[in-house]
Enzyme design. Structure first.
Site, PDB file in Angstrom:
ATOM      1  N   LYS B  99     -22.532  29.256  13.031  1.00 47.42           N
ATOM      2  CA  LYS B  99     -22.014  28.417  11.942  1.00 47.42           C
ATOM      3  C   LYS B  99     -21.005  27.372  12.417  1.00 47.42           C
ATOM      4  O   LYS B  99     -20.905  26.294  11.842  1.00 47.42           O
ATOM      5  CB  LYS B  99     -21.382  29.295  10.861  1.00 47.42           C
ATOM      6  CG  LYS B  99     -22.380  30.157  10.099  1.00 47.42           C
ATOM      7  CD  LYS B  99     -23.272  29.319   9.208  1.00 47.42           C
ATOM      8  CE  LYS B  99     -24.205  30.181   8.355  1.00 47.42           C
ATOM      9  NZ  LYS B  99     -25.183  29.347   7.609  1.00 47.42           N
ATOM     10  N   GLU B 121     -18.909  26.905   0.587  1.00 46.65           N
ATOM     11  CA  GLU B 121     -19.439  28.117  -0.031  1.00 46.65           C
ATOM     12  C   GLU B 121     -19.735  29.082   1.100  1.00 46.65           C
ATOM     13  O   GLU B 121     -19.972  28.665   2.224  1.00 46.65           O
ATOM     14  CB  GLU B 121     -20.705  27.803  -0.830  1.00 46.65           C
ATOM     15  CG  GLU B 121     -22.001  27.784   0.005  1.00 46.65           C
ATOM     16  CD  GLU B 121     -22.066  26.635   1.010  1.00 46.65           C
ATOM     17  OE1 GLU B 121     -21.374  25.629   0.803  1.00 46.65           O
ATOM     18  OE2 GLU B 121     -22.802  26.757   2.019  1.00 46.65           O
ATOM     19  N   SER B 388     -28.026  34.968  16.319  1.00 47.20           N
ATOM     20  CA  SER B 388     -27.224  33.973  15.590  1.00 47.20           C
ATOM     21  C   SER B 388     -25.787  34.390  15.315  1.00 47.20           C
ATOM     22  O   SER B 388     -24.925  33.544  15.110  1.00 47.20           O
ATOM     23  CB  SER B 388     -27.926  33.620  14.284  1.00 47.20           C
ATOM     24  OG  SER B 388     -28.184  34.794  13.541  1.00 47.20           O
TER      25      SER B 388
END
Lengths: 274, 409
Positions: B99, B121, B388
């Site tokens: 991210k 969010e 990830s």
């Protein structure tokens, strides 16, 4: 054929402003919706905006979000909203009705089917919050087959270039969103509204309605001085819901709603009679 | 699998309207249109600007810790007995997931635009943490919207965000998860659009977000491509990544899209099983519609109401998916498959024990499918799985499911 043009023409001839209440179809229950609509007309509503319940109403503040949630809990959706409109039309063929909602229920049904169903039920116009001019062309072409108006939103952040693009495609009326924010928010800066309306009127002769932030007769009266129509949403949804939640009585809640619209009607008349 | 698609196709999307085929677009309230145009103009100006790209690359190198390693999971591969498996170690990035690649990029855009406040969010909290991290570093006010249910599931990440100076706003509307957090973030943005930059965490939302998030995340695939060539002398035979909104998957896939011999698998959350209806396998079982600013596959009913998604992993618990994935599904370039809660949990335990790498539950879905896929392949073939994120944030969830009382250990 949309009833909006003739109704706004008559109001203009009489130097009157339109009062447009907003309600969510099926809120707080489906049985209340049609009697409420008739009572709002008797109380002085010129046009009614009927909200189509949606699971993700992104532009609504907490009040109208709850209205959508109550309506969905009762099973109201696009098809049942259209059925309620058809029922209203059995006894009122005059008052223009506008569907206000979000793109996905329309996408799901298909825009051609939506246009056909709206024409059959007696809908005069659509406001679709998340279909800006860039995305509305497909639906607009379908609506035009039945001469149903697509009502565009213009907001405080809309640039003058966009005002031109939007007014070129618009019919029925223009809906000016009076503040940056969600429905039911903040306090209204009437001077800023007046300035923006002046820009819009440079490019169109269509009537301009103002909504978001109109809570009572006073705010409605201030806006009516420069607008052709005032839209009252959250305040109406809130008063009806609060009363119904306490007394569980349709007739009582309808009377409360009608009395709010009646007082707004008087406020608007007073401010614009001279 | 070999497919035959003109490689140049992928450089042509999105078009000027932000569309990937029929998907994507800008389905937002008029109030946001000016802000989206401003962002689009700025990004189009900066995306090829050497100074901007240098700043982005330096931050990725010295702050995030890139390039992330490509690690051969030899013991796990041997156990399965098929293709060689390589893990792209995004879990080793600063803050523990992919991210941060995106929030570094969008943080820079916010800085260039002179915005003083950012909102985000978050589902699992990884994007919230990555946004709060960037906000702390740039001295920006940060508000993170998070569904009440996710606040409960991801208490550790909530506290991390608070330590970083962000305000976490629990969202109690709708299903109280990621979709509702995104609704609330959009409501905040429409209200505070003048001074606020909205850092969207995945390849969804209105144009230009799906494009710019993809571009920022594509560093994953660019690195993996050259690492694969350096380590094996060839491109991988298959790529596997989990798909919620789809940002880590698009980041890995995008630089390989033109390589028609590289098969791609996006693994969605099968929840309790796609046949039960309680899942988040949007591309496997959904239908096209419009939500959160774009046209894409959604989980919805016949009336166009959005259905709640279900997954063991908060980060995959979303009833939509990035529009580019919808397009890649329709043209057949990527295979979208699913793994259930149970399969993901088993893979979580297996990879933790066999490789000493504890994956996020989101990632565990990709690992679960990869086990099946690798077994059908041969030892001369190799695959890359996007690892990830790391699993520390999920320890409480796993303990709860396994019936472990941490206090009694």
């Amino acid at each position: 054929m949309s009833r909006l043009g003739p109704v706004f023409q008559r109001l203009r001839d009489e130097s009157r402003r339109a009062v447009i209440p907003y309600l969510v179809a099926g809120d707080p229950n489906e049985g209340l919706t049609v009697p409420l609509m008739h009572s709002l007309v008797e109380a002085g509503a010129d046009v009614i905006e009927v909200g189509v319940p949606f699971s993700d109403p992104m532009s609504e503040g907490p009040t109208i979000q709850k209205g959508h949630e109550r309506a969905l809990a009762g099973g109201t959706s696009l098809n049942s909203t259209l059925a309620l409109i058809a029922e209203f039309r059995q006894t009122d063929t005059e008052t223009p009705l506008i569907l206000m909602g979000y793109a996905n229920p329309l996408e799901r049904k298909g825009y051609a089917a939506v246009a056909d169903a709206c024409a059959e039920a007696g809908v005069d116009g659509l406001i679709t919050v998340d279909l800006p001019p860039e995305e509305v062309a497909v639906m607009n072409a379908e609506l035009q087959r039945h001469s149903i108006d697509n009502i565009f939103l213009i907001s405080p952040t809309t640039t003058e270039d966009r005002v031109i693009t939007i007014t070129e495609q618009a019919s029925g009326f223009i809906y000016y969103v009076a503040l940056k924010g969600v429905t039911g928010a903040g306090h209204l800066d009437t001077e800023a509204v007046e300035a923006h309306l002046a820009i819009i009127r440079q490019y169109t002769d269509l009537p301009v309605a103002v909504g978001f932030g109109i809570k009572d007769a006073q705010t409605a009266a201030r806006v009516a001085v420069c607008a052709d129509a005032v839209v009252v949403g959250s305040a109406l949804v809130d008063e009806i819901a609060a009363d119904f939640s306490e007394h569980q009585n349709d007739a009582r809640a309808i009377a409360i709603g009608a009395s709010l619209i009646s007082s707004i009607r008087q406020g608007v008349n007073l401010a614009t009679s001279n | 699998m070999t497919i035959d698609i003109n490689p140049e196709l992928y450089a042509q999307v999105p078009d000027a309207h932000g569309r990937f085929g029929v998907y994507g677009g800008k389905f937002v309230a008029e109030t946001l249109m000016a802000a989206l145009s401003e962002l689009e103009d700025l990004y189009n100006e900066l995306k090829d600007d050497p100074a901007f790209l240098r700043e982005f690359d330096l931050d990725l190198a010295h702050y995030v810790g890139r390039p992330s390693p490509l690690y051969e999971a030899a013991r796990w591969s041997d156990m399965i007995g098929g293709a060689r498996i390589f893990l792209k170690r995004e879990d080793l990035n600063h803050t523990g997931a992919h991210k941060i690649n995106n929030t570094i990029g969008q943080g820079l855009l916010a800085k260039y635009m002179g915005k003083k406040r950012v909102i985000a969010e978050t589902g699992a909290g990884q994007h919230g943490v990555a946004s709060a991290t960037v906000a702390a570093r740039l001295g920006l006010e940060c508000h993170v919207f998070m569904g009440e249910e996710d606040v409960r599931r991801q208490a550790l990440n909530v506290y991390r965000m608070k330590l970083l100076g962000a305000e976490v706003i629990p969202v109690s509307s709708g299903s109280k998860t990621l979709k509702d957090a995104m609704n609330e973030a959009l409501r905040d943005w429409v209200t505070n659009v003048d001074d606020t930059f909205y850092i969207i965490g995945t390849v969804a939302g209105p144009h230009p977000y799906p494009m710019l998030v993809r571009d920022f995340q594509s560093v994953i695939g660019r690195e993996a491509r050259s690492q694969s060539l350096a380590m094996t002398g060839k491109l991988p035979d298959a790529l596997v990544a989990c798909v919620g909104g789809g940002s880590n998957a698009i980041g890995l896939f995008h630089p390989f899209l033109g390589d028609n011999d590289v098969a791609m698998y996006g693994v969605e959350a099968g929840g309790k099983g796609v046949e039960t209806g309680e899942h988040a396998a949007v591309l496997s079982a959904g239908t096209p519609g419009v939500l959160h600013g774009n046209r894409t596959y959604l989980m919805q009913d016949d009336n166009g109401q959005i259905i709640e998604a279900h997954s063991i992993s908060a980060g995959l618990d979303y009833p939509g998916v990035g529009p580019e994935h919808s397009w890649l599904k329709d043209i057949g370039r990527v295979n979208y498959v699913s793994a259930t809660d149970t399969e993901a949990l088993a893979a979580f335990h297996r990879v933790t024990r066999v490789e000493g790498i504890m994956p996020a539950l989101e990632t565990a879905h990709a690992l679960a499918y990869a086990e099946k896929l690798a077994a059908e392949m041969t030892p001369d073939q190799h695959m890359i799985i996007n690892l990830s994120g790391r699993g520390d944030k999920d320890i409480l969830t796993v303990a709860e499911i396994d019936g472990i009382d941490l206090g009694a250990l």
